[in-house]
Design a protein around this motif. Structure first.
Motif, PDB file in Angstrom:
ATOM      1  N   ALA A 120      85.494 -16.049  33.272  1.00 52.39           N
ATOM      2  CA  ALA A 120      86.416 -16.971  33.936  1.00 52.39           C
ATOM      3  C   ALA A 120      87.536 -16.153  34.564  1.00 52.39           C
ATOM      4  O   ALA A 120      88.293 -15.488  33.854  1.00 52.39           O
ATOM      5  N   ARG A 127      88.698 -23.082  32.290  1.00 53.52           N
ATOM      6  CA  ARG A 127      87.695 -22.455  31.427  1.00 53.52           C
ATOM      7  C   ARG A 127      88.308 -21.688  30.264  1.00 53.52           C
ATOM      8  O   ARG A 127      87.627 -20.929  29.585  1.00 53.52           O
ATOM      9  N   ARG A 557      81.536 -27.866  31.241  1.00 55.69           N
ATOM     10  CA  ARG A 557      82.949 -27.966  31.570  1.00 55.69           C
ATOM     11  C   ARG A 557      83.115 -29.079  32.600  1.00 55.69           C
ATOM     12  O   ARG A 557      82.686 -28.982  33.737  1.00 55.69           O
TER      13      ARG A 557
END
Length: 768
Positions: A120, A127, A557
């Protein structure tokens, strides 16, 4: 970054004894070796005054054994003995030397201090997760630079322990842990204590026509006590700082034989190798942040509770400055086909405007832990975060521009914030010995309403008609269970499952009704997703002090409010909402080899992260029609990204000689866009802001019980800042260059109640 000189003086109570009320959520996910935390604590002698202010640290579940829940994620633990070598003014300073982790903090007190962990990058803020005493600091209302954690809700001066977990391998965490999780634990007093510290810092800054020294200071005071079973703690943290300009302005340029009497600025290229003329900057940023904190803890024989209240009051101001001067030396705020030293360019002062931010936030948190029996423990957390005020007043042009008439825009956050809560139950020897159960539920509700108003008087704050508006809500409900098994000899294993239900609702965005030439609010469609994420880890101890562990996990996510509903049109840019955005789909693996050392460990992690439907802001240029040449952006997914990486970590106390503590880590990352139907030409490109190499060194030598010296270093290789990989020029504004930063700190304990330190960040004044 420019070099920063830091002086700190701290007054501590001679009777200071502190305790940490740590969450089992953290304890259950601590390091792979059950004796490691206690071993580090003992061998580093953290009760020495030079090593840390707290004399005693008692952390719930600090010591793990093989039959306790956990063993899912690679972990890095920071104790007070590690923090002593860091020039820590704000909270994010404490984690900037951790493996595979980057903090994008442009100056001390930066409100946009974003974080990136492993695959990330620093702008994929959704994230990564950050908690302090179980209270979320991460900011899942907006993304990129606007999505930085609310670091200032916690003062660096009150922190006792920091844990960094890597990857979504625990069923306790959802897809927001794709990068990792930072868990911060603060102090709670066990006896009467008073603390005060004063930090002063100055910075040299030089870029283009800007060349000034800027400075600031921080003050912190706290008082706490324990009366019978009740502990209380109050603190005040004030940060006041001036910082270098955050943006340098340029205009497209071309060669010319004409002559002009004007001077200033400079011709050059931007990061994409386009000819430009640098004509100004956004000015020195003057910021002030006040944080008020109240903590109340209560402890009985079989239960404990901690109430946490934090209020933040923040303001910042900046006004741009023009580098261009006329023949009499007066500043010029606009130019049409101006020529200086053979370079023609045009600009106006909209990029040099005046800006004033006022922000107030309130966070309430409650943590409860109950020992229901010898084998069953329960923990509950609830948090309410409210944006009480967040208003930015911006002028349309520079206030000294003759064309300026006082108008501008006002950006206002209305009825925005979040509510989160969870309940976790841990059952030891579940059904049969050596099998433990970790199970729980979690609820998250986020609401964002962002309005931009036109105004005829930006200083007065008069809000008139809308310029743009968007907002909505997201809600997440999750249930998880994880079984942990160990044979108490050579093997351990975990099997977890997380079920999540996500829903967006009440979404809206503004759109111009061309028939009547007015802005209207348009209702956006809602979406609902249900996802199940399995997790599995297995560990093998081939010999004493050796451990091999393999972890694999799925994670989803879900999009945040801004990614779903943000829409606006301004000047030559358009952002379109995407309310049907699907969740990111992650597949994660980690192979760890760990060797315990006397006073530390050496560790290698090999990790692989594949993300399908990776949410990014992609853009294109409109050709033809009324919007010809306009930049069109929207949050749409990259079909597939892959990150392969390797970490080497060496942490040890008393390296070679007594008193020398060392933390060193190095990471290699290979991150690529592998599939992208929206822009196929990007396939094979390096993922933005993901350095191939990065490394950190944090070393501290205790000269004696009262005096220590620390040397640190940070390195990151060159990266691309854009998905297109077309930013190829270094050492210009907007480039994401490689850097090697060196730092220094020395701390001396004057007496039992007073200590002083001096430090420098970026000793060589390297530009990053």
């Amino acid at each position: 970054m420019f070099n920063q000189y830091i002086l700190k003086i701290a007054l501590i109570s001679s009777s200071l004894i502190t305790s940490v009320i740590a969450t089992p959520l953290i304890a259950n996910e601590l390091a792979q070796d059950s004796d490691l935390v206690e071993q580090q604590t003992d061998e580093k002698n953290i009760d020495k005054s030079t090593k840390s202010s707290p004399e005693v640290l008692n952390v719930w579940g600090k010591r793990l054994s093989a039959n306790e829940p956990g063993y899912t994620s690679p972990e890095s633990l920071l104790l007070p003995s590690d923090m002593v070598g860091i020039n820590a003014i704000t909270t994010e300073d404490l984690v900037k030397y951790e493996p595979s982790l980057v903090i994008r903090r442009r100056f001390i007190g930066d409100a946009n201090g974003t974080i990136g962990i492993r695959s990330a990058n620093m702008f994929q803020t959704a994230r990564s997760m950050v908690f302090a005493d179980g209270v979320p600091l991460h900011y899942y209302l907006e993304s990129r630079w606007s999505g930085a954690p609310r670091w200032t809700m916690v003062s660096a001066s009150e922190i006792a322990q920091v844990s960094v977990l890597y990857g979504p391998f625990s069923a306790q965490y959802g897809g927001n842990a794709m990068g990792g999780v930072i868990n911060i634990e603060t102090e709670i007093p066990q006896e009467r204590e008073f603390n005060a510290d004063l930090s002063m810092f100055t910075q040299q800054a030089k870029a283009y026509d800007f060349d000034e020294d800027v400075s600031g200071y921080k003050t912190f005071v706290s008082f706490g006590d324990k009366v019978n079973n009740l502990s209380y703690y109050v603190s005040f943290n004030h940060l006041d700082n001036d910082a270098q300009p955050q943006t340098f302005r340029s205009a497209s340029a071309s060669g010319s034989d004409q002559q002009s009497s004007k001077t200033g600025g400079s011709a050059g290229v931007d990061s994409r190798n386009r000819d430009v003329y640098w004509y100004g900057d956004t000015g020195i940023v003057t910021s002030q942040t006040n944080n008020y904190k109240v903590k109340i803890g209560y402890q009985q024989s079989n239960w404990q509770a901690l109430f946490n209240l934090a209020y933040e009051d923040r303001s910042s101001d900046n006004v741009g400055q023009s580098y261009i001067r006329d023949a009499t030396g007066n500043k010029v705020y606009s130019a049409n086909n101006e020529v200086i030293n053979g370079t023609m360019f045009s600009f106006n002062s909209s990029g040099l405007n005046d800006s004033h931010l006022l922000r107030e936030s309130l966070s309430l948190g409650l943590r409860l832990k109950v020992e229901l029996s010898d084998d069953i423990e329960l923990e509950a957390n609830i948090n309410q975060f409210d944006i009480l005020k967040d208003e930015t007043r911006t002028s349309a042009l520079h206030p000294n521009d003759p064309a300026f008439n006082g108008n501008g825009k006002i950006t206002d956050y209305d009825d925005s914030g979040w509510t989160t809560g969870d309940v976790t139950v841990t059952v030891s020897d579940f059904i049969i010995p050596r099998i433990n159960l970790l199970s729980g539920i979690r609820h998250e509700d986020y609401q964002l309403n962002l309005n931009v108003y036109n105004t005829d008087d930006y200083l007065a704050g008069d809000k008139q008609n809308y310029s743009s508006s968007f907002g909505g809500e997201t809600q997440l409900n999750a249930i998880f269970a994880q079984l942990n098994w160990s044979d108490d000899k050579r093997w351990d294993m975990t099997l977890g499952l997380r079920y999540e239900q996500f829903e967006s609702s009440n979404g809206y965005y503004s759109e111009v009704n061309k028939a009547i030439n007015q802005l209207e609010l348009v209702a956006a469609p809602s979406v609902e997703y249900k996802k199940t994420s399995p997790k599995f880890t297995i560990g093998y101890y081939p010999a004493d002090k050796w451990l091999v562990r393999y972890s694999i996990a799925k994670a989803y996510r879900f999009p945040i409010v801004e990614e779903l509903f943000r829409q606006y049109q301004a000047y030559n840019s358009i952002n379109e909402s995407n309310p049907n955005l699907a969740p990111e789909n992650g597949f994660h693996q980690n192979l760890m080899l760990n060797r315990d050392l006397d006073g530390g460990y050496v560790r290698v992690n090999l990790f692989y992260d594949q993300i399908d439907d990776a949410i990014e802001s992609q853009s294109t240029t409109i050709i033809g029609g009324i919007n010809d040449g306009t930049n069109l952006s929207t949050f749409v997914p990259l079909d597939k990204t892959e990150t392969k990486g390797a970490e080497f970590i060496f942490n040890q106390a008393n390296v070679g000689i007594d008193g020398l503590d060392l933390r060193f880590n190095m990471t290699y990352t290979h991150a690529r866009i592998t599939e992208n139907s929206a822009n196929p030409e990007w396939e094979g490109n390096v993922y933005p802001r993901m350095p191939k190499w990065r490394a950190n060194l944090l070393s501290t030598y205790a000269i004696n019980d009262d005096w220590n010296v620390s040397v640190n270093a940070q390195y990151a290789s060159d990266v691309y800042a854009r998905l297109q990989n077309d930013d190829i020029i270094d050492q210009v504004y907007g480039a994401a260059d490689s850097y090697l930063l060196f730092g220094f700190k020395s701390q001396y304990m004057i007496n039992d109640e007073l200590k002083a330190s001096v430090g420098i960040d970026n000793l060589t004044n390297e530009l990053t």
